[in-house]
Design an enzyme around this catalytic site. Structure first.
Site, PDB file in Angstrom:
ATOM      1  N   LEU A  96       0.807  -1.215   0.000  1.00  0.00           N
ATOM      2  CA  LEU A  96       0.000   0.000   0.000  1.00  0.00           C
ATOM      3  C   LEU A  96       0.845   1.272   0.000  1.00  0.00           C
ATOM      4  O   LEU A  96       0.362   2.353   0.291  1.00  0.00           O
ATOM      5  CB  LEU A  96      -0.962  -0.010   1.197  1.00  0.00           C
ATOM      6  CG  LEU A  96      -1.952  -1.182   1.186  1.00  0.00           C
ATOM      7  CD1 LEU A  96      -2.819  -1.159   2.440  1.00  0.00           C
ATOM      8  CD2 LEU A  96      -2.803  -1.195  -0.072  1.00  0.00           C
ATOM      9  N   HIS A 102       2.878   4.305  -1.734  1.00  0.00           N
ATOM     10  CA  HIS A 102       2.774   5.086  -2.962  1.00  0.00           C
ATOM     11  C   HIS A 102       4.085   5.057  -3.750  1.00  0.00           C
ATOM     12  O   HIS A 102       5.156   5.163  -3.153  1.00  0.00           O
ATOM     13  CB  HIS A 102       2.464   6.549  -2.647  1.00  0.00           C
ATOM     14  CG  HIS A 102       1.114   6.759  -2.078  1.00  0.00           C
ATOM     15  ND1 HIS A 102       0.857   6.633  -0.734  1.00  0.00           N
ATOM     16  CD2 HIS A 102      -0.058   7.072  -2.665  1.00  0.00           C
ATOM     17  CE1 HIS A 102      -0.419   6.870  -0.514  1.00  0.00           C
ATOM     18  NE2 HIS A 102      -0.999   7.135  -1.669  1.00  0.00           N
ATOM     19  N   ASP A 110      23.592 -12.737   0.771  1.00  0.00           N
ATOM     20  CA  ASP A 110      23.690 -13.534  -0.456  1.00  0.00           C
ATOM     21  C   ASP A 110      25.136 -13.649  -0.938  1.00  0.00           C
ATOM     22  O   ASP A 110      25.576 -14.720  -1.341  1.00  0.00           O
ATOM     23  CB  ASP A 110      22.822 -12.920  -1.551  1.00  0.00           C
ATOM     24  CG  ASP A 110      22.876 -13.732  -2.832  1.00  0.00           C
ATOM     25  OD1 ASP A 110      22.591 -14.951  -2.777  1.00  0.00           O
ATOM     26  OD2 ASP A 110      23.218 -13.162  -3.875  1.00  0.00           O
TER      27      ASP A 110
END
EC number: 4.6.1.17
Length: 173
Positions: free
Chosen positions: A84, A86, A135
């Site tokens: 949600l 923007h 990673d």
């Protein structure tokens, strides 16, 4: 033990839900203002991962440079990941990735001129950078920990400025 739910007449108005349905808050009429946010994350390295990083023997290459680039990219992709949130113009971003005694510290600062803030962009940048350190070093150790993701400061917007405190209650400089 859970708290009793507020009665319907006393329930707070939810900004991201209307009639029980999720929604994106309408910021159309809000003024675009200059806003900044800085977030940090830590990557705690076990001895073998730290040794590989310090010796430059990591088979995947330089984790700190990759993490910095990943954090910058992450700041611009926040609205794709936070449902949600923007999409806003990221007008500036800086991600610092440094090896310190406690581990790898990531500090991400994001800037915009928009009708809503950049806290989520800074937090996303810091978390994506931390994930990339993991990673890049996971071949050296799977025991790497990502910790301490938090907002350090924000400026601008209706809620005003914010500065986190350290563990002793002192403002972070």
């Amino acid at each position: 033990m859970s708290a009793a739910a507020p009665s319907p007449e006393n329930a707070p108005e939810l900004t991201h839900f209307r009639d029980g349905q999720p929604r994106m808050v309408d910021v159309t009429d809000k003024a675009a203002t200059t806003r900044t946010a800085t977030a940090e994350a830590w990557v705690v390295l076990p001895p073998e991962a730290r040794a590989a990083l310090e010796a430059g023997t990591n088979p995947k290459g330089d984790p700190l440079t990759v993490a910095r680039l990943a954090g910058l990219a992450g700041s611009k992709r926040t609205a794709d990941l936070i449902l949600l949130c923007h999409p806003i113009p990221v007008t500036g971003a800086d991600v610092q990735v440094t090896l310190e005694a406690a581990g790898v510290r990531i500090a991400a600062t994001v800037k915009t001129t928009a009708p809503t803030g950049v806290e989520m962009e800074a937090l996303t940048a810091a978390s994506v950078a931390a994930l990339n350190v993991y990673d890049m070093l996971k071949a050296a150790s799977k025991a790497i920990e990502i910790t301490g993701l938090r907002l350090l400061s924000k400026t601008g917007g209706k809620s005003g400025d914010y500065r986190a405190e350290d563990r002793q209650g002192q403002p972070i400089s």
